[in-house]
Each structure stands twice: as structure tokens, then as C-alpha cells.
Design a protein around this motif. Sequence first.
Motif, PDB file in Angstrom:
ATOM      1  N   GLY A 176      54.417 -99.413  21.183  1.00 46.24           N
ATOM      2  CA  GLY A 176      53.999-100.630  21.866  1.00 46.24           C
ATOM      3  C   GLY A 176      53.390-100.359  23.227  1.00 46.24           C
ATOM      4  N   VAL A 177      53.973 -99.407  23.962  1.00 49.84           N
ATOM      5  CA  VAL A 177      53.426 -99.052  25.278  1.00 49.84           C
ATOM      6  C   VAL A 177      52.029 -98.465  25.143  1.00 49.84           C
ATOM      7  CG1 VAL A 177      53.725 -97.516  27.269  1.00 49.84           C
ATOM      8  CG2 VAL A 177      55.691 -98.751  26.346  1.00 49.84           C
ATOM      9  N   LEU A 178      51.841 -97.593  24.166  1.00 51.83           N
ATOM     10  CA  LEU A 178      50.517 -97.006  23.941  1.00 51.83           C
ATOM     11  C   LEU A 178      49.500 -98.078  23.547  1.00 51.83           C
ATOM     12  CD1 LEU A 178      51.481 -93.745  22.012  1.00 51.83           C
ATOM     13  CD2 LEU A 178      50.800 -93.960  24.407  1.00 51.83           C
ATOM     14  N   ASP A 179      49.917 -99.020  22.728  1.00 46.68           N
ATOM     15  CA  ASP A 179      49.013-100.110  22.337  1.00 46.68           C
ATOM     16  C   ASP A 179      48.630-100.963  23.542  1.00 46.68           C
ATOM     17  OD1 ASP A 179      49.019 -99.284  19.735  1.00 46.68           O
ATOM     18  OD2 ASP A 179      50.536-100.731  19.062  1.00 46.68           O
ATOM     19  N   VAL A 180      49.589-101.226  24.422  1.00 43.79           N
ATOM     20  CA  VAL A 180      49.295-102.013  25.629  1.00 43.79           C
ATOM     21  C   VAL A 180      48.282-101.287  26.501  1.00 43.79           C
ATOM     22  CG1 VAL A 180      50.275-102.870  27.794  1.00 43.79           C
ATOM     23  CG2 VAL A 180      51.475-103.253  25.641  1.00 43.79           C
ATOM     24  N   ILE A 181      48.436 -99.978  26.647  1.00 46.37           N
ATOM     25  CA  ILE A 181      47.483 -99.197  27.449  1.00 46.37           C
ATOM     26  C   ILE A 181      46.092 -99.267  26.829  1.00 46.37           C
ATOM     27  CG2 ILE A 181      46.890 -96.869  28.232  1.00 46.37           C
ATOM     28  CD1 ILE A 181      49.877 -96.295  28.416  1.00 46.37           C
ATOM     29  N   LEU A 182      46.008 -99.130  25.509  1.00 41.88           N
ATOM     30  CA  LEU A 182      44.713 -99.221  24.835  1.00 41.88           C
ATOM     31  C   LEU A 182      44.080-100.599  25.024  1.00 41.88           C
ATOM     32  CD1 LEU A 182      45.409 -97.371  21.438  1.00 41.88           C
ATOM     33  CD2 LEU A 182      43.924 -96.607  23.298  1.00 41.88           C
ATOM     34  N   VAL A 183      44.890-101.642  24.930  1.00 45.97           N
ATOM     35  CA  VAL A 183      44.377-103.005  25.104  1.00 45.97           C
ATOM     36  C   VAL A 183      43.816-103.189  26.508  1.00 45.97           C
ATOM     37  CG1 VAL A 183      45.075-105.416  25.306  1.00 45.97           C
ATOM     38  CG2 VAL A 183      45.791-104.089  23.322  1.00 45.97           C
ATOM     39  N   PHE A 188      41.709-101.025   8.140  1.00 41.11           N
ATOM     40  CA  PHE A 188      41.565-100.809   9.584  1.00 41.11           C
ATOM     41  C   PHE A 188      42.255-101.927  10.375  1.00 41.11           C
ATOM     42  CE2 PHE A 188      37.854 -98.849   7.558  1.00 41.11           C
ATOM     43  CZ  PHE A 188      37.965 -97.549   8.031  1.00 41.11           C
ATOM     44  N   LEU A 189      43.377-102.423   9.859  1.00 46.19           N
ATOM     45  CA  LEU A 189      44.044-103.567  10.482  1.00 46.19           C
ATOM     46  C   LEU A 189      44.512-103.257  11.899  1.00 46.19           C
ATOM     47  CD1 LEU A 189      45.165-106.415  10.311  1.00 46.19           C
ATOM     48  CD2 LEU A 189      47.219-105.494   9.236  1.00 46.19           C
ATOM     49  N   HIS A 190      45.110-102.089  12.109  1.00 50.84           N
ATOM     50  CA  HIS A 190      45.653-101.778  13.444  1.00 50.84           C
ATOM     51  C   HIS A 190      44.558-101.681  14.507  1.00 50.84           C
ATOM     52  CE1 HIS A 190      47.485 -99.158  16.608  1.00 50.84           C
ATOM     53  NE2 HIS A 190      48.462-100.022  16.443  1.00 50.84           N
ATOM     54  N   PRO A 191      43.496-100.879  14.309  1.00 54.46           N
ATOM     55  CA  PRO A 191      42.444-100.865  15.347  1.00 54.46           C
ATOM     56  C   PRO A 191      41.759-102.214  15.521  1.00 54.46           C
ATOM     57  CG  PRO A 191      41.765 -99.615  13.406  1.00 54.46           C
ATOM     58  CD  PRO A 191      43.211 -99.901  13.247  1.00 54.46           C
ATOM     59  N   ILE A 192      41.583-102.955  14.422  1.00 53.19           N
ATOM     60  CA  ILE A 192      40.985-104.290  14.553  1.00 53.19           C
ATOM     61  C   ILE A 192      41.883-105.193  15.388  1.00 53.19           C
ATOM     62  CG2 ILE A 192      40.363-106.378  13.262  1.00 53.19           C
ATOM     63  CD1 ILE A 192      39.354-104.596  11.035  1.00 53.19           C
ATOM     64  N   THR A 193      43.202-105.080  15.187  1.00 54.47           N
ATOM     65  CA  THR A 193      44.141-105.882  15.975  1.00 54.47           C
ATOM     66  C   THR A 193      44.054-105.524  17.456  1.00 54.47           C
ATOM     67  OG1 THR A 193      45.649-106.010  14.089  1.00 54.47           O
ATOM     68  CG2 THR A 193      46.558-106.506  16.254  1.00 54.47           C
ATOM     69  N   ILE A 194      43.990-104.235  17.770  1.00 50.54           N
ATOM     70  CA  ILE A 194      43.890-103.795  19.158  1.00 50.54           C
ATOM     71  C   ILE A 194      42.606-104.339  19.799  1.00 50.54           C
ATOM     72  CG2 ILE A 194      43.658-101.798  20.680  1.00 50.54           C
ATOM     73  CD1 ILE A 194      46.432-102.098  19.575  1.00 50.54           C
TER      74      ILE A 194
END
Length: 350
Positions: A161-168, A34-40
Motif C-alpha cells: 500500500g505504501v508503494l502504491d501511494v508513492i506511485l500515485v 492490467f487491472l493493478h496499473p490501470i487502478t494506479i
Amino acid sequence: MHRSASVQRLLIYGLGGPIIALNLWLLYLLFRLFLHPITIVSIAAILAFLLNYPVKFFERVTLTRPRAVIIVLLVTLTLLVILGVTLVPMVIDQTIQLLNKIPDWLATSQANLEHIEALAQKRRLPLDLRVVSNQINANIQSLVQQLASAAVGFAGTVLSGVLDVILVVVLAFYMLLYGDRVWSGIFSLLPPYIRFPLSTSLRLNFHYFFLSQILLALFMVVSLTPVFLILKVPFALLFAILIGISQLIPFIGATLGIGLVTFLILLQNWWLATQVAVAAIIIQQIKDNLLGPKLLGDFIGVNPIWIFVAILMGFEIAGLLGTLVAVPIAGTIKGTFDAIKSGKEANNVT
């Protein structure tokens, strides 16, 4: 009786070690899964932690917390949009130009090596640079192939990257509103003698570390940009930002960034690379000896050897994110154990 107690203690330690190692290994596998969701979530938590200070400031001005959170987020998004419109396109443009120039710089460095080897042969010096020259030539071909393949996946990377920024940003918003309840619920599961020192140490270490690292990174960028422009360094803004971002990696980041930039310029011009290295090292010394102690202080108190071990372990477990949080986590663990130990000693004295 004494012998049986010793045997029992050895059995406990002997069996406990493998069980602890197995649990740590299972936690590592779950973390990697679960590295990606944990990173977010981790990045959102760090952002919420930093934005909580201006939120508290607005709360003191008799604003409710939801309104303060909305104001801070709107100001933050406005600043990000301004940077995205002005600074980011310049950095992307310089990055693309740099990637296109690297093969030419490698070819130039290869020609310089051949010239040095020819001069050495004229003076009958035992110098053979053919191995280095062949390696550079192989690196040129490999780099051109990698750039071609990277260009294909660039659009997908930007979209992700844009989607990750929105989630953050969305997660940080909810953490600012409801994070206190979540943290209180988690810490309430711990016994009081661990809960209070852990929460205090966690807050102080992350507060001082991230604020100080961001300020030091900004100092490096602001100081190096005009110096590089005066020296007429190609891609001055990009190289200054690269060194500044590397400063976020504690203790060794700035040195790695300066070394990388110096090496890239060395491929083109050794004298300019020397000037860049000297200027960057001087500014780094000012940062480390004047600004760093005032901002960081002794808030961590961890032996430098353990700091490097923590950074290496953090990188192995979680990559760049692990290197960023390894030092404050190490400081939190040490601060918690010190507080628990001092509390026990005080109770024994009384």
C-alpha cells in the motif's frame, strides 16, 4: 431493391453485434490483465484532477505552473503526514480492537439467541433458533481462522500500500505538469463533433461528482463522530469513518455503511444499535435532502435504474474503483450523446 436493402441492413446488424460483443470481451480481458496499473493510473488521474483546482488558484497569483504544482503537492503531502501521524494510528488501533472483539460479540449474540429461545419455550411458542445459533458458532470459528491468516499478510499488505501511494503521488505530479498535453493529444484523435461535447461533459461530471462525494463523506464523518461519542458507541471514530468512506459509493454506499455498523453493534447491544441506526439515518436524510441536491444538482441526469446498472457493472469490472467512477462515466456518456443529438437537431433546423 427495397427488399435487398432491408436484407443488407439485417446482415450488417446481425454481424455487427457479435463483432462488437467480441471486442468488448477482449477489452474486458485486457482490462483484467492490467487491472493493478490501470487502478494506479486512474487514482492518480482523479487526484490530479482534484488538485488541479488549487493549482489554478496559485497560477492566478502570478506563480508559474511548476511552482504552483510543487506548492500544492507539498501542502497535500503535509496534510497526509499529519493524518498519518494522528488519525491513522487511532483508526488502525480501533480496527485491531474491533477484529479482536467480533468473536466475543458473536458469542454474546449466540447467548442472547439461546436466552430468547428459552423464554419462547417457557411460553410454549414455536420458536427454534438452533439453526441460527449453529451458523453463528460456525462463523465464529471461521472468523478466528481468517483473522489469524490475515495477521500474517498484514505487513506485506501495508508495504504494498505504501508503494502504491508513492506511485500515485509521483504520477499525479507528472499529470499536473504534463496532463493537459496528454489529454489534448487523445482528444485531438476524435472528430470535432465528438471531441468538444465529450471533453466538456467529462470535466463537468467528474468535477461535480468527486468534489460533492468527498464533501458529503466529510460531512458524515464530522457529524457522526460526536453523536457516536455521546451515545458511547464502541469504536466511534472507526464506525464514523467507515460510514463516511462508504458514502463515496454513490446512492447506496451510505445505506450499506449504516447497515454494516448497525449489524456489528447489534451483535453486542440491540438497544444501542437501534439508537445508532436512528441517528445515522437522520443525518443521512439531512445529507440527502439538504446538502446533496445543492452539491450534486442535476449534473448527471441519468435514470436511477441505469445508475444502479452502471454501479453493478463497474463493480463487476473493476471492483471498488469501478463503483466510484461508474456514475460520472455514465453521466459523461449521456451528456456527450445529448450534446451530439442536440447539435444534429440544430443543424437540421437550420
